[in-house]
Design a protein around this motif. Structure first.
Motif, mmCIF file in Angstrom:
data_model
loop_
_atom_site.group_PDB
_atom_site.id
_atom_site.type_symbol
_atom_site.label_atom_id
_atom_site.label_comp_id
_atom_site.label_asym_id
_atom_site.label_seq_id
_atom_site.Cartn_x
_atom_site.Cartn_y
_atom_site.Cartn_z
ATOM 1 N N TYR A 2 -4.529 6.078 -14.596
ATOM 2 C CA TYR A 2 -3.406 6.392 -13.857
ATOM 3 C C TYR A 2 -3.612 7.995 -13.032
ATOM 4 O O TYR A 2 -4.178 9.373 -14.014
ATOM 5 C CB TYR A 2 -3.028 6.540 -14.905
ATOM 6 C CG TYR A 2 -0.949 7.095 -14.098
ATOM 7 C CD1 TYR A 2 -0.399 5.792 -13.324
ATOM 8 C CD2 TYR A 2 -0.370 8.276 -14.211
ATOM 9 C CE1 TYR A 2 0.550 6.391 -12.580
ATOM 10 C CE2 TYR A 2 0.639 8.407 -13.731
ATOM 11 C CZ TYR A 2 1.373 7.763 -12.766
ATOM 12 O OH TYR A 2 2.626 7.818 -11.748
ATOM 13 N N CYS A 3 -3.278 8.577 -11.934
ATOM 14 C CA CYS A 3 -3.368 9.702 -11.502
ATOM 15 C C CYS A 3 -1.993 9.539 -10.703
ATOM 16 O O CYS A 3 -1.327 8.977 -10.160
ATOM 17 C CB CYS A 3 -4.162 9.207 -10.168
ATOM 18 S SG CYS A 3 -6.016 9.243 -10.632
ATOM 19 N N CYS A 38 -2.461 11.682 -4.865
ATOM 20 C CA CYS A 38 -3.214 11.206 -4.385
ATOM 21 C C CYS A 38 -4.908 11.896 -3.872
ATOM 22 O O CYS A 38 -5.639 11.578 -3.997
ATOM 23 C CB CYS A 38 -3.233 11.590 -2.371
ATOM 24 S SG CYS A 38 -2.315 10.058 -2.094
ATOM 25 N N ALA A 94 -6.057 11.448 -7.366
ATOM 26 C CA ALA A 94 -6.374 9.560 -7.259
ATOM 27 C C ALA A 94 -8.086 9.243 -6.485
ATOM 28 O O ALA A 94 -8.952 8.795 -6.452
ATOM 29 C CB ALA A 94 -5.755 8.652 -6.496
ATOM 30 N N LYS A 118 -10.580 10.635 -9.023
ATOM 31 C CA LYS A 118 -11.302 9.712 -9.733
ATOM 32 C C LYS A 118 -12.293 8.550 -9.186
ATOM 33 O O LYS A 118 -12.966 8.170 -9.469
ATOM 34 C CB LYS A 118 -9.718 9.847 -10.312
ATOM 35 C CG LYS A 118 -10.478 8.179 -11.370
ATOM 36 C CD LYS A 118 -10.910 8.658 -12.082
ATOM 37 C CE LYS A 118 -10.746 9.275 -14.048
ATOM 38 N NZ LYS A 118 -11.835 9.712 -14.375
ATOM 39 N N ILE A 141 -5.424 8.618 0.888
ATOM 40 C CA ILE A 141 -5.438 9.244 -0.124
ATOM 41 C C ILE A 141 -6.842 10.426 0.301
ATOM 42 O O ILE A 141 -7.037 11.107 -0.657
ATOM 43 C CB ILE A 141 -6.069 8.412 -1.485
ATOM 44 C CG1 ILE A 141 -6.999 7.741 -1.301
ATOM 45 C CG2 ILE A 141 -4.885 8.129 -1.862
ATOM 46 C CD1 ILE A 141 -7.904 7.494 -2.162
ATOM 47 N N VAL A 154 -7.492 1.200 -5.505
ATOM 48 C CA VAL A 154 -6.650 2.223 -5.246
ATOM 49 C C VAL A 154 -5.618 1.793 -5.176
ATOM 50 O O VAL A 154 -5.068 0.946 -3.972
ATOM 51 C CB VAL A 154 -7.334 3.239 -4.597
ATOM 52 C CG1 VAL A 154 -6.099 4.491 -4.735
ATOM 53 C CG2 VAL A 154 -8.368 3.863 -5.280
ATOM 54 N N ILE A 182 -7.725 1.679 -10.055
ATOM 55 C CA ILE A 182 -6.768 3.490 -10.193
ATOM 56 C C ILE A 182 -5.223 2.756 -9.088
ATOM 57 O O ILE A 182 -5.026 3.356 -8.429
ATOM 58 C CB ILE A 182 -7.400 4.294 -8.949
ATOM 59 C CG1 ILE A 182 -9.123 3.944 -9.254
ATOM 60 C CG2 ILE A 182 -6.972 5.972 -8.917
ATOM 61 C CD1 ILE A 182 -9.716 5.118 -8.712
ATOM 62 N N VAL A 242 -1.672 4.686 -8.828
ATOM 63 C CA VAL A 242 -1.793 6.197 -7.849
ATOM 64 C C VAL A 242 -0.099 6.631 -7.933
ATOM 65 O O VAL A 242 1.120 5.347 -7.668
ATOM 66 C CB VAL A 242 -1.998 6.777 -6.360
ATOM 67 C CG1 VAL A 242 -1.876 7.841 -6.157
ATOM 68 C CG2 VAL A 242 -3.358 6.395 -6.557
#
Length: 214
Positions: free
Chosen positions: A30-31, A34, A37, A40, A62, A136, A206, A208
């Motif tokens: 979890y981010c 942007c 993310a 990551k 992102i 993502v 991921i 976001v």
């Protein structure tokens, strides 16, 4: 001022989705935004990897595609093709890239992915081929279940994606919702539910905490 409440709620909600994804074999993160993310995602791509991607507004939003180019990754970008035949050939090469990037049309609260494609290249790479797949997804794409995921695609993802494709015509482009068409331009030819990640952790998700893509 209000943003902090959304951030708190999204983090709490997002952490539950991450746990659900992990139970199904996905490697999940979890981010909050942007930038985190993008960072990551880059950390999950070895510099030695060839990298390609499926069509995605999220990856551009992102800044990931721009970062890959600026950092000298070996990328396979179909948009650089000079002819339709060359574009198709590059799409085939993408299926054997070391890392494949994409978004997802929806994620269910219990950790399943639902994706829909026109030609099927994106879902093909998701299911088999590249050793490393990074998905993502903005938190706006999280839904309760598969039925809600289908509804989201038919009323949001498909009509909005069609709106950005010039020269293609489908009923949803004209009405804003699915008509179960069999148009030659239909982008909903292949529906794929990924309920488990096999082998485990091949697919990295991921999530976001911002609204991204369609």
């Amino acid at each position: 001022m209000i943003k902090k409440y959304f951030d708190k709620r999204n983090t709490l909600y997002g952490e539950q989705i991450i746990k659900a994804l992990e139970k199904r074999g996905f490697e999940a993160y979890y981010c909050v935004d942007c930038v985190s993310a993008r960072d990551k995602a880059l950390s999950l791509i070895p510099k030695t990897h060839s990298v390609s991607w499926g069509g995605s507004m999220t990856l551009s939003e992102i800044g990931l595609l721009q970062a890959l180019a600026s950092e000298g990754y070996n990328i396979i970008d179909r948009d650089e093709a000079k002819t339709p035949a060359e574009r198709t050939e590059m799409m085939k090469r993408s299926l054997t890239a070391d890392t494949f990037l994409m978004s997802s049309n929806a994620i269910t609260e219990d950790g399943m992915l639902l994706n829909v494609d026109g030609r099927g290249n994106r879902v093909a790479a998701l299911t088999f081929g590249p050793e490393n797949v990074i998905v993502v997804v903005g938190i706006n794409k999280v839904v309760r279940n598969i039925d809600d995921a289908v509804y989201r695609i038919k009323t949001t993802a498909a009509p909005l994606n069609m709106a950005r494709f010039e020269g293609l015509e489908t009923p949803c482009k004209l009405t804003g919702k699915c008509a179960e068409c069999t148009s030659a331009d239909c982008i909903c030819a292949h529906w794929v539910v990924t309920r488990l990640c096999r082998p485990a952790k091949r697919i990295k998700v991921i999530l976001v905490g911002e609204e991204l893509g369609f």
